[in-house]
Design a protein around this motif. Sequence first.
Motif, PDB file in Angstrom:
ATOM      1  N   GLU A   1       0.890  -1.131   0.028  1.00 41.54           N
ATOM      2  CA  GLU A   1      -0.006  -0.119  -0.087  1.00 41.54           C
ATOM      3  C   GLU A   1       0.941   1.282  -0.014  1.00 41.54           C
TER       4      GLU A   1
ATOM      5  N   ASN B   1      -3.603   0.082  -6.461  1.00 44.11           N
ATOM      6  CA  ASN B   1      -3.234   0.826  -5.241  1.00 44.11           C
ATOM      7  C   ASN B   1      -3.332   2.552  -5.457  1.00 44.11           C
TER       8      ASN B   1
ATOM      9  N   HIS C   1      -6.096  -5.119  -9.067  1.00 44.58           N
ATOM     10  CA  HIS C   1      -5.826  -4.595  -7.728  1.00 44.58           C
ATOM     11  C   HIS C   1      -5.259  -3.004  -7.813  1.00 44.58           C
TER      12      HIS C   1
ATOM     13  N   PHE D   1     -10.980   3.064  -0.967  1.00 48.13           N
ATOM     14  CA  PHE D   1      -9.499   3.339  -1.113  1.00 48.13           C
ATOM     15  C   PHE D   1      -9.406   4.823  -0.022  1.00 48.13           C
TER      16      PHE D   1
END
Length: 893
Positions: A12, A111, A109, A143
């Motif tokens: 992350e 980030n 996915h 997010f």
Amino acid sequence: MITLFYQVSKSETSLSSLRFISSFSSFKNPGVFRSRDDDFSNSCNPFQLINHLNQKPKPTIKEIKITHTQCFKVGFTQSDIFVANSLADLYCKSGSMGDALCLFEEIPHPNVVSWNLMISGYNQSLRYEGSWGLFRKMQDLGFEPDRFTYGSVLSACAASRNVHGGEQVYGLVVKNGFFLNGYVRSGMIDVFLKSFCLEEALRVFRDVWCKNVVCWNAIIAGAVRSGENWLALDIFHEMLCGVLMPNSYTFPSVLTACAALGELQFGRGLHGWVVKFGFDEDNFIGTAIVDLYVKCGIVDDALKVFSRMKIHNVVSWTAIISGFVQMEDSVSALEFLKKMKVVGIEINKYTVTSILTACAKPEMKKEASQIHCWILKFGFYSDPTVRDSLINMYSKGGEIDLSEMLFWENDGPKNVDSWAVIISGFAQNHNSERTIEMFCKMCREGLRPEKFCSSSVLSIIESIDMGRQIHGYIFKDALVFDVAVGSALFTMYSKCGSLAEAYKIFKQIHEKDEVSWTSMITGFADHGYPNRALNLLQDMMDAKYRPDQVTIAAILTACSSLPSLWKGKEVHGYALRVGIAKDTVVSGALVNMYSKCRFLTYARRIFESMPRKDLVTWSSLISGYSKNEYVEDSLMLFHKMIFVGLETDAFVISSLLGMTAKLTKLKIGKQLHARIVKVGLDSDPSVGSPLVEMYSKCGNVEESQEVFDTIEQPDLVTWTSMIVGYAQHGKGSEALRVYDLMREKGIKPDLVAFVGVLSACSHNGMVEEGYFHLNSMTQDYGINPGLRHYACMVDLLGRSGRLKEAKTFINNMPIQPDALVWGTLLAACKVHGNVELGKLAAKRVHELEPSDSGTYVSLSNILANEEQWEEVLNVRSSMTDAEVTKETGWSSI
């Protein structure tokens, strides 16, 4: 290093590593990147391919797609988030947001870096709605934004002036703990500043103490853009007190504030800091320093800084040219334009408008035409600002017809600025009719006048009725509360003689500036209200405004009108204290004040100390000598003025002729007449009137008539001088003939003219004509007779021996008779030996003026003529008891 970078992208990401990723595309050294393992050949290694594209100044879409295809074949776009983000970043930087978005949506996915790249890409493409939409989608998907996310979306809000969105984002900033981050806070400050919400920006800035210089730079720059230059300097001072060091982005804004305020001393201090901190080679700072010195009128220092700059851009060149224009050195401005073209600097519209201002003079017609051709050749004419500057150049150069031709040459719709320029051009050329006509045309086209346009129209209005109509029109648009328009409005009322309305408008202006205070003070001083002018000066200083040279000159005019030597000396002392006493305008006003207060020694001392003496100053001192009957001094000064090459003007000649007429110096008067003819002022009514009066008082009424006949368009004063001249020489018929001729020419008589007419009737015993003209004053012209007019009628009746009628006339006067009226009757009683009526007239004069010795003498002479010696002794005894002494007679021969 690449392994570390890969691991960071898979996570992350921490804040420090994000900064590293965001700057990935700036790496240019291919040796920095190595393959992760030996499973890939050099030809298909995605890291080398991406690094190769980043080395190029601007990779093509085709090259990016080829790399994208290579990465896709080996499965990196789906499995490696770093590669996907890098490709998306390349698409964004190339402006292909469609491809970037397609790639982003394929990332399994994504980030926070992925989201940040896309939001930043939308910003770079100026698609701020896309940035905002993507930010909201990011939140909906759960997010967590970081500081770069907030910074980018706040940049989008600032660019689109979305204050409401910015406030929502900032609420999340506070909630999620990014409040202290300088990058985020500077973004929120920028949102408010670009939406012209300076107070809200200050609130965000001052919520907590910030150690980030970016925030300080943002608020200082915002204050300068909003015109709050003092606030910018105050914040800069706080920054220094907080032990924060300014950087290269701080100085240009602070220097701009100093330039706008004319703070040369503080600006010089900043220049020293720039050199000390090694920022003197920064092009933006160097340009700001040049601009500071130019706007403060120190062009020599600006040139020194300009010459030391290694790189000269169009802004610095334009600043230097503007400096020469400001100094009215058009030749140097044009020379620098030539140099600028020689070194190949691309000229912009600001350079062109500066050059057009330099050529806006009557003596620069040739250069103006050349610049016009050059503008047409290089395509600047299509710019509205340049076109308006061209119109302004020709109007200021006296070619208003060319200005109007250029204005109508543009067939398209004209904006308010263009209308304002042409209206201002007609106003500057004193064409009031065309100014108002163009103003009305603009309004008929549905355009609302702005403050510059309204001020121009008001500046040429001389009719109070028209002024009130314009007042009503601009009142609807609330322009009356603007300080520039308000000042023009009350100046118009002041010029039209309506000081009450002028002062009412002045009080309605909430934020008065030095110009508005000075205009109102000048209005009071010029229209006979000197005490009001002095009181307003005190109010101005109480309001913390500092009087400038123009204000001081107006106050000195007020002191001259009183006249008050004591007040004048106070003002002189203030001018010395603040260092403006040597200014030409102030020095001239001081000479005028001391001359009118009969303190000619001081007037001459200041006059001699002036390095440059203008015509007004010479005229003031000559007038002072003339009015105080210093014949030799006034004539010597007049000769000296001619010797130094100054032109003789009407005011100087009028002063000298007035002295000559008063002292009946016919020889001097004839010499002045010769000078008048030589310089071509013989047809000027302002000179002709005192010349007519001079010959008349010197006993040569025939010469008066000859002078009168040479005047092309005699004004009321000149006609009146001729009427009075004939009347004083007992030529009543000629005086009345001139009066009738004056009325035939359409000139309405005033109070002074009627005094001359009634005097003519009196000197020739025309009683019926006298009554006719007295009644005509009220019936035909609406003028109420004054005491001098009634005194003329009493004199007329007295000369005709109709003393009882004169007494009845006095008793029936609608106003109280003064000592002049009764004294006139007393003089008539002396001529006709009417003792009883003489005693009555003398009694009334004694009541009104007890110390008048002439009344006692006249009554004594009347009684002596009738041989009433006892009464004569009583009168002389009363005179002694009243301590009244008879003035000793004297002769000038």
